[in-house]
Design a protein around this motif. Structure first.
Motif, PDB file in Angstrom:
ATOM      1  N   LEU A  91       0.828  -1.213   0.000  1.00 29.56           N
ATOM      2  CA  LEU A  91       0.000   0.000   0.000  1.00 29.56           C
ATOM      3  C   LEU A  91       0.864   1.265   0.000  1.00 29.56           C
ATOM      4  CD1 LEU A  91      -2.737  -1.217   2.465  1.00 29.56           C
ATOM      5  CD2 LEU A  91      -3.090  -0.598   0.063  1.00 29.56           C
ATOM      6  N   LEU A  92       1.996   1.210   0.670  1.00 33.70           N
ATOM      7  CA  LEU A  92       2.921   2.354   0.632  1.00 33.70           C
ATOM      8  C   LEU A  92       3.436   2.582  -0.785  1.00 33.70           C
ATOM      9  CD1 LEU A  92       4.930   1.650   3.905  1.00 33.70           C
ATOM     10  CD2 LEU A  92       3.384   3.589   3.512  1.00 33.70           C
ATOM     11  N   LEU A  93       3.780   1.511  -1.496  1.00 34.38           N
ATOM     12  CA  LEU A  93       4.223   1.638  -2.892  1.00 34.38           C
ATOM     13  C   LEU A  93       3.114   2.232  -3.760  1.00 34.38           C
ATOM     14  CD1 LEU A  93       6.127  -1.728  -3.360  1.00 34.38           C
ATOM     15  CD2 LEU A  93       7.066   0.533  -3.863  1.00 34.38           C
ATOM     16  N   GLU A  94       1.909   1.724  -3.582  1.00 34.08           N
ATOM     17  CA  GLU A  94       0.767   2.225  -4.359  1.00 34.08           C
ATOM     18  C   GLU A  94       0.550   3.715  -4.099  1.00 34.08           C
ATOM     19  OE1 GLU A  94      -4.057   1.623  -4.532  1.00 34.08           O
ATOM     20  OE2 GLU A  94      -2.841  -0.020  -3.754  1.00 34.08           O
ATOM     21  N   THR A  95       0.733   4.125  -2.864  1.00 35.65           N
ATOM     22  CA  THR A  95       0.532   5.527  -2.494  1.00 35.65           C
ATOM     23  C   THR A  95       1.656   6.401  -3.026  1.00 35.65           C
ATOM     24  OG1 THR A  95      -0.617   4.813  -0.488  1.00 35.65           O
ATOM     25  CG2 THR A  95       0.208   7.081  -0.530  1.00 35.65           C
ATOM     26  N   TRP A  96       2.894   5.992  -2.805  1.00 39.78           N
ATOM     27  CA  TRP A  96       4.062   6.794  -3.175  1.00 39.78           C
ATOM     28  C   TRP A  96       4.150   7.030  -4.683  1.00 39.78           C
ATOM     29  CZ3 TRP A  96       6.821  10.029  -0.624  1.00 39.78           C
ATOM     30  CH2 TRP A  96       8.106  10.386  -1.033  1.00 39.78           C
ATOM     31  N   TYR A  97       3.751   6.031  -5.465  1.00 36.26           N
ATOM     32  CA  TYR A  97       3.844   6.145  -6.925  1.00 36.26           C
ATOM     33  C   TYR A  97       2.498   6.380  -7.594  1.00 36.26           C
ATOM     34  CZ  TYR A  97       8.525   4.590  -6.071  1.00 36.26           C
ATOM     35  OH  TYR A  97       9.806   4.502  -5.594  1.00 36.26           O
ATOM     36  N   ALA A  98       1.508   6.764  -6.821  1.00 33.17           N
ATOM     37  CA  ALA A  98       0.203   7.075  -7.396  1.00 33.17           C
ATOM     38  C   ALA A  98       0.391   8.131  -8.486  1.00 33.17           C
ATOM     39  CB  ALA A  98      -0.729   7.588  -6.297  1.00 33.17           C
ATOM     40  N   PRO A  99      -0.418   8.128  -9.489  1.00 33.41           N
ATOM     41  CA  PRO A  99      -1.647   7.368  -9.667  1.00 33.41           C
ATOM     42  C   PRO A  99      -1.448   6.055 -10.409  1.00 33.41           C
ATOM     43  CG  PRO A  99      -1.529   9.029 -11.357  1.00 33.41           C
ATOM     44  CD  PRO A  99      -0.292   9.169 -10.496  1.00 33.41           C
ATOM     45  N   GLN A 100      -0.212   5.687 -10.752  1.00 35.45           N
ATOM     46  CA  GLN A 100      -0.017   4.535 -11.611  1.00 35.45           C
ATOM     47  C   GLN A 100       1.154   3.698 -11.120  1.00 35.45           C
ATOM     48  OE1 GLN A 100      -0.324   5.544 -15.725  1.00 35.45           O
ATOM     49  NE2 GLN A 100       1.263   4.118 -16.290  1.00 35.45           N
TER      50      GLN A 100
END
Length: 195
Positions: A91-100
């Motif tokens: 989830l941290l990866l998904e957040t840090w590199y949002a939106p993709q």
């Protein structure tokens, strides 16, 4: 139908440039590609942005705004629930590199971010968004049961470093490999007494 004003065309160009930068990386930022994506005549692009550097700086600024908005949205939508370290790290990866966060994450997102960080002008642009991105990471940590571990800046650095290492090591799924490494850090931080 009315013709867009100069300001409206500029805004269309900036939005299109940000979208291209996030989806395809820096090589996609050319006057012609951005003008096509914005739906404006190619000749207008050179008028609105005299140099590619000027266009690229506008793209980075807009892409960082998109990133902060998306990261905040991901973090704030996350329900509070105890999660293990690997799920939290994902989830941290998904957040840090949002939106993709697709499989081309390193090439399309991380490498351009590192390049921008090496450029003094672009580094300043990216530095503006960093506190809000770190705040989004803190929200994720808190909602996953890792609130109070501290070291959010180190965790952010570990996200970048773990992805680069995983790609360099030839991992089949660099995102999963990076999440496992960040999870180890989270477990260590959780065991360290605070205060």
């Amino acid at each position: 139908m009315t013709t867009p004003t100069t300001q409206q065309r500029r805004e269309l160009m900036v939005a299109a440039a940000a979208t291209l930068l996030i989806a395809e990386g820096p090589r996609a930022i050319t006057h012609r590609r951005v003008a096509d994506a914005a739906g404006i005549p190619a000749g207008s692009a050179n008028y609105l942005f005299a140099t590619r550097r000027e266009l690229y700086a506008a793209a980075v600024t807009s892409a960082e705004n998109v990133r902060v908005t998306a990261a905040t949205r991901v973090a704030e939508a996350l329900p509070r629930s105890e999660r293990d370290a690997v799920a939290t790290a994902s989830l941290l990866l998904e957040t840090w590199y949002a939106p993709q966060t697709d499989p081309n994450l390193v090439r399309v997102r991380l490498e351009p971010m590192l390049e921008a960080g090496a450029d003094p002008e672009l580094r300043e642009i990216m530095a503006v968004s960093r506190p809000r991105l770190l705040a989004a990471l803190e929200t994720v940590l808190d909602r996953c049961g890792f609130g109070g571990v501290g070291e959010t800046e180190m965790i952010a650095q570990m996200l970048d470093a773990s992805l680069l290492y995983a790609v360099g090591a030839g991992e089949a799924d660099p995102r999963l490999a990076a999440a496992r490494q960040v999870a180890r850090l989270l477990d260590l931080l959780k065991r360290v007494p605070r205060g």
